[in-house]
Design a protein around this motif. Structure first.
Motif, PDB file in Angstrom:
ATOM      1  N   SER A  98       0.832  -1.215   0.000  1.00  0.00           N
ATOM      2  CA  SER A  98       0.000   0.000   0.000  1.00  0.00           C
ATOM      3  C   SER A  98       0.859   1.255   0.000  1.00  0.00           C
ATOM      4  CB  SER A  98      -0.931  -0.004   1.218  1.00  0.00           C
ATOM      5  OG  SER A  98      -1.780  -1.131   1.194  1.00  0.00           O
ATOM      6  N   ILE A  99       1.930   1.260   0.841  1.00  0.00           N
ATOM      7  CA  ILE A  99       2.795   2.428   0.904  1.00  0.00           C
ATOM      8  C   ILE A  99       3.526   2.653  -0.421  1.00  0.00           C
ATOM      9  CG2 ILE A  99       4.858   3.372   2.008  1.00  0.00           C
ATOM     10  CD1 ILE A  99       3.972   2.033   4.606  1.00  0.00           C
ATOM     11  N   ALA A 100       4.027   1.586  -0.998  1.00  0.00           N
ATOM     12  CA  ALA A 100       4.771   1.707  -2.250  1.00  0.00           C
ATOM     13  C   ALA A 100       3.877   2.178  -3.396  1.00  0.00           C
ATOM     14  CB  ALA A 100       5.420   0.368  -2.595  1.00  0.00           C
ATOM     15  N   SER A 101       2.668   1.640  -3.459  1.00  0.00           N
ATOM     16  CA  SER A 101       1.764   2.049  -4.543  1.00  0.00           C
ATOM     17  C   SER A 101       1.329   3.500  -4.382  1.00  0.00           C
ATOM     18  CB  SER A 101       0.545   1.130  -4.588  1.00  0.00           C
ATOM     19  OG  SER A 101      -0.184   1.210  -3.366  1.00  0.00           O
ATOM     20  N   ASN A 102       1.136   3.943  -3.137  1.00  0.00           N
ATOM     21  CA  ASN A 102       0.746   5.341  -2.916  1.00  0.00           C
ATOM     22  C   ASN A 102       1.911   6.308  -3.123  1.00  0.00           C
ATOM     23  OD1 ASN A 102      -1.971   4.847  -2.302  1.00  0.00           O
ATOM     24  ND2 ASN A 102      -1.476   4.358  -0.166  1.00  0.00           N
ATOM     25  N   ALA A 103       3.119   5.809  -3.031  1.00  0.00           N
ATOM     26  CA  ALA A 103       4.284   6.673  -3.208  1.00  0.00           C
ATOM     27  C   ALA A 103       4.577   6.964  -4.671  1.00  0.00           C
ATOM     28  CB  ALA A 103       5.512   6.041  -2.560  1.00  0.00           C
ATOM     29  N   GLU A 105       5.754  19.208  -9.124  1.00  0.00           N
ATOM     30  CA  GLU A 105       6.172  18.017  -9.855  1.00  0.00           C
ATOM     31  C   GLU A 105       5.411  17.892 -11.175  1.00  0.00           C
ATOM     32  OE1 GLU A 105       8.634  16.278  -8.884  1.00  0.00           O
ATOM     33  OE2 GLU A 105       8.840  16.903  -6.785  1.00  0.00           O
ATOM     34  N   GLY A 106       5.962  17.032 -12.041  1.00  0.00           N
ATOM     35  CA  GLY A 106       5.328  16.747 -13.308  1.00  0.00           C
ATOM     36  C   GLY A 106       5.975  17.524 -14.450  1.00  0.00           C
ATOM     37  N   PRO A 107       5.788  17.037 -15.657  1.00  0.00           N
ATOM     38  CA  PRO A 107       5.054  15.809 -16.009  1.00  0.00           C
ATOM     39  C   PRO A 107       5.919  14.568 -15.848  1.00  0.00           C
ATOM     40  CG  PRO A 107       5.849  16.873 -17.988  1.00  0.00           C
ATOM     41  CD  PRO A 107       6.242  17.771 -16.857  1.00  0.00           C
ATOM     42  N   GLY A 108       5.280  13.398 -15.854  1.00  0.00           N
ATOM     43  CA  GLY A 108       5.999  12.140 -15.756  1.00  0.00           C
ATOM     44  C   GLY A 108       5.923  11.522 -14.362  1.00  0.00           C
ATOM     45  N   LEU A 109       6.913  10.666 -14.089  1.00  0.00           N
ATOM     46  CA  LEU A 109       6.943   9.897 -12.843  1.00  0.00           C
ATOM     47  C   LEU A 109       7.606  10.692 -11.724  1.00  0.00           C
ATOM     48  CD1 LEU A 109       6.597   7.101 -11.387  1.00  0.00           C
ATOM     49  CD2 LEU A 109       8.902   6.550 -12.227  1.00  0.00           C
ATOM     50  N   PHE A 110       7.000  10.664 -10.520  1.00  0.00           N
ATOM     51  CA  PHE A 110       7.603  11.261  -9.330  1.00  0.00           C
ATOM     52  C   PHE A 110       7.127  10.473  -8.114  1.00  0.00           C
ATOM     53  CE2 PHE A 110       3.578  13.364  -9.859  1.00  0.00           C
ATOM     54  CZ  PHE A 110       3.095  13.562  -8.581  1.00  0.00           C
ATOM     55  N   PHE A 111       7.808  10.704  -7.004  1.00  0.00           N
ATOM     56  CA  PHE A 111       7.514   9.938  -5.788  1.00  0.00           C
ATOM     57  C   PHE A 111       7.228  10.884  -4.625  1.00  0.00           C
ATOM     58  CE2 PHE A 111      10.336   7.449  -8.451  1.00  0.00           C
ATOM     59  CZ  PHE A 111       9.730   6.212  -8.478  1.00  0.00           C
ATOM     60  N   ILE A 112       6.378  10.421  -3.720  1.00  0.00           N
ATOM     61  CA  ILE A 112       6.100  11.150  -2.486  1.00  0.00           C
ATOM     62  C   ILE A 112       6.228  10.176  -1.310  1.00  0.00           C
ATOM     63  CG2 ILE A 112       4.522  12.729  -3.652  1.00  0.00           C
ATOM     64  CD1 ILE A 112       2.217  11.195  -2.305  1.00  0.00           C
ATOM     65  N   ILE A 113       6.302  10.756  -0.123  1.00  0.00           N
ATOM     66  CA  ILE A 113       6.325   9.941   1.085  1.00  0.00           C
ATOM     67  C   ILE A 113       4.902   9.877   1.630  1.00  0.00           C
ATOM     68  CG2 ILE A 113       7.281   9.683   3.401  1.00  0.00           C
ATOM     69  CD1 ILE A 113       9.635  11.406   2.513  1.00  0.00           C
ATOM     70  N   PRO A 114       4.269   8.715   1.575  1.00  0.00           N
ATOM     71  CA  PRO A 114       2.884   8.638   2.037  1.00  0.00           C
ATOM     72  C   PRO A 114       2.736   9.095   3.490  1.00  0.00           C
ATOM     73  CG  PRO A 114       3.485   6.663   0.817  1.00  0.00           C
ATOM     74  CD  PRO A 114       4.760   7.437   1.025  1.00  0.00           C
ATOM     75  N   ILE A 115       1.595   9.644   3.779  1.00  0.00           N
ATOM     76  CA  ILE A 115       1.204  10.172   5.095  1.00  0.00           C
ATOM     77  C   ILE A 115       1.926  11.495   5.374  1.00  0.00           C
ATOM     78  CG2 ILE A 115       1.062   9.783   7.583  1.00  0.00           C
ATOM     79  CD1 ILE A 115       0.962   6.775   6.984  1.00  0.00           C
ATOM     80  N   ILE A 116       3.237  11.547   5.170  1.00  0.00           N
ATOM     81  CA  ILE A 116       3.988  12.781   5.440  1.00  0.00           C
ATOM     82  C   ILE A 116       3.766  13.801   4.338  1.00  0.00           C
ATOM     83  CG2 ILE A 116       6.309  13.743   5.723  1.00  0.00           C
ATOM     84  CD1 ILE A 116       7.141  11.137   6.991  1.00  0.00           C
ATOM     85  N   GLU A 117       3.716  13.340   3.099  1.00  0.00           N
ATOM     86  CA  GLU A 117       3.523  14.242   1.966  1.00  0.00           C
ATOM     87  C   GLU A 117       2.177  13.961   1.306  1.00  0.00           C
ATOM     88  OE1 GLU A 117       8.231  14.842   0.727  1.00  0.00           O
ATOM     89  OE2 GLU A 117       6.918  13.594  -0.512  1.00  0.00           O
TER      90      GLU A 117
END
Length: 298
Positions: free
Chosen positions: A47-52, A74-86
């Motif tokens: 769940s955490i990885a998919s939401n990130a 962010e954008g366009p394209g692929l980017f990552f976030i830290i779930p819950i914190i971001e």
């Protein structure tokens, strides 16, 4: 704003499959507690990885907040976030957007109620300002356009509004652009589509236009008659200075009348004496009678 993408779903499925496979192998090894722990951890990690994992389209820009503070765009394209914190509160479309707006029963400068429909073309040029400077930039620009339209209508007379739509559109564009510039929004153009006036006033304007056209027709007719009178005056002066020309013109008119109509023309004796046509009649009369005879035979 929650958005799903195929990459997140694939990541979740792969991690879940691997984790459950390990948990099943642990269960077969006689460690049921460890198998349950592995299964729970697998679901949590998936769940955490998919939401990130996030993917923005080419026309999108994404606002990322970290613990409520602005972190990055962010954008366009692929980017990552830290779930819950971001978190990702806004996905902003930077393409040109079309929005219709109107002003109903708004009084013009000469106190005529009108309904005006217009179209606004705009785009976000600074996504950070659009997200952080105004609560809802779409609603804000719509209200700004409506109030600007009412202001312009109140300062314009009806005749100028009906004839000068391009000028009104230019004024609206400037006013709206000034109001929305602090929000990171650029107004490309404004087009006034339609101006509706009361039916009674429309009929009155139609009658006024018809009366104006009739007046112009009468003026043109009067001017034509004046020009004809001037030409006749010039011709009269020519005949006054040259009696021979007048006699020749009179003879030609009489001859043409007899030739075309093949009938008898009665000329007053005063005209015969004044224009000296006495010598002309004996010469023309036989030709006229001959023409009448030929007509009777035919």
């Amino acid at each position: 704003m929650l958005r799903s993408n195929p990459l997140s779903a694939l990541t979740f499925a792969v991690i879940l499959a691997i984790g459950l496979g390990i948990a099943y192998a642990t269960l077969l090894g006689g460690q049921p507690v460890q198998a349950v722990v592995i299964a729970v951890l697998t679901v949590l990690v998936a769940s955490i990885a998919s939401n990130a994992i996030k993917v923005a389209n080419q026309w999108e820009r994404v606002i990322v907040l970290r613990l409520g503070k602005y972190r990055s765009l962010e954008g366009p394209g692929l980017f990552f976030i830290i779930p819950i914190i971001e978190t990702v509160p806004y996905w902003i479309d930077i393409r040109v957007i079309t929005a219709g707006f109107k002003a109903e029963k708004t009084l013009t400068k000469d106190t005529v109620p009108v309904d005006v429909d217009a179209v606004l073309f705009w785009k976000v040029i600074d996504p950070e300002k659009a997200a952080l400077s105004v609560a809802d930039y779409r609603s804000a620009i719509n209200w700004a356009a409506q109030t600007a339209l009412r202001d312009v209508i109140g300062k314009t007379v009806l005749a100028d509004m009906l004839e000068g739509r391009e000028k009104i559109s230019g004024e609206l564009q400037k006013i709206i652009d000034v109001r929305t510039e602090p929000w990171g929004i650029n107004v490309i153009s404004v087009e006034v589509k339609d101006v509706l006036i009361p039916a009674a006033l429309e009929d009155a304007m139609s009658m006024q236009a018809q009366a104006e056209r009739e007046r112009q027709a009468r003026v043109i007719l009067g001017d034509s008659e004046r020009q004809v009178a001037e030409k006749f005056g010039e011709a009269a002066k020519t005949y006054t200075d040259n009696p021979t020309a007048l006699h020749l013109r009179a003879m030609n008119m009489l001859y043409e009348g007899l030739k075309q109509n093949a009938t008898i023309v009665i000329v007053p004796s005063t005209a015969v004496d004044s224009m000296q046509l006495g010598g002309l009649v004996p010469a023309v009369l036989p030709a006229a009678l001959k023409g009448i005879g030929e007509t009777g035979k035919g």
